[in-house]
Design a protein around this motif. Structure first.
Motif, PDB file in Angstrom:
ATOM      1  N   TYR A   4       0.856  -1.179   0.000  1.00 13.24           N
ATOM      2  CA  TYR A   4       0.000   0.000   0.000  1.00 13.24           C
ATOM      3  C   TYR A   4       0.897   1.237   0.000  1.00 13.24           C
ATOM      4  N   PHE A  22      -6.294   1.956   4.356  1.00 14.76           N
ATOM      5  CA  PHE A  22      -5.577   0.714   4.052  1.00 14.76           C
ATOM      6  C   PHE A  22      -5.772  -0.321   5.158  1.00 14.76           C
ATOM      7  N   ALA A  27      -4.793  -4.170   5.526  1.00 13.15           N
ATOM      8  CA  ALA A  27      -3.348  -4.016   5.357  1.00 13.15           C
ATOM      9  C   ALA A  27      -2.604  -4.239   6.665  1.00 13.15           C
ATOM     10  N   ILE A  32       2.542  -0.953   4.474  1.00 16.60           N
ATOM     11  CA  ILE A  32       2.096   0.385   4.097  1.00 16.60           C
ATOM     12  C   ILE A  32       3.318   1.290   3.978  1.00 16.60           C
ATOM     13  N   VAL A  63      -1.450  -0.907  -3.982  1.00 16.84           N
ATOM     14  CA  VAL A  63      -2.750  -0.274  -3.771  1.00 16.84           C
ATOM     15  C   VAL A  63      -2.520   1.185  -3.379  1.00 16.84           C
ATOM     16  N   LYS A  65      -4.927   4.856  -2.565  1.00 15.78           N
ATOM     17  CA  LYS A  65      -6.304   5.273  -2.300  1.00 15.78           C
ATOM     18  C   LYS A  65      -6.893   5.996  -3.503  1.00 15.78           C
TER      19      LYS A  65
END
Length: 93
Positions: A4, A22, A27, A32, A63, A65
């Motif tokens: 992420y 996340f 996550a 992250i 990923v 947002k």
């Protein structure tokens, strides 16, 4: 593996909403990647480059947002996606 990427454009901005989003997706905090850098130059985005060069392997997913976390406009996002596609092709050779 899913990674992420959360980014804001300046030190004074807050990453919390992206990070919380996340976490809601499941996550693990270790996956992250957080960065407080302008989207102006990809070369200056150390965390983004570390993620792409040192962590991402074939079959992994990144990923974000919103797509604007990758680039400041459609052209930059497109260039980034082309770069990612080329990296995938190199992994498969």
């Amino acid at each position: 593996m899913k990674y992420y990427y959360a980014r804001v454009s300046s030190e004074s901005q807050n990453l919390d909403r992206q990070v919380e989003y996340f976490k809601e997706l499941g996550a693990n905090p270790r996956t992250i990647f957080q960065e407080k850098r302008s989207g102006k130059n990809f070369e200056d985005r150390e965390i983004w480059n570390e993620l792409l060069l040192e962590w991402i392997k074939e079959g992994d997913t990144v990923v974000v947002k919103n797509l604007d976390r990758i680039g400041r406009n459609a052209k930059e996002v497109r260039e980034c996606l082309i770069d990612l596609a080329q990296r995938v092709l190199q992994l498969n050779l």
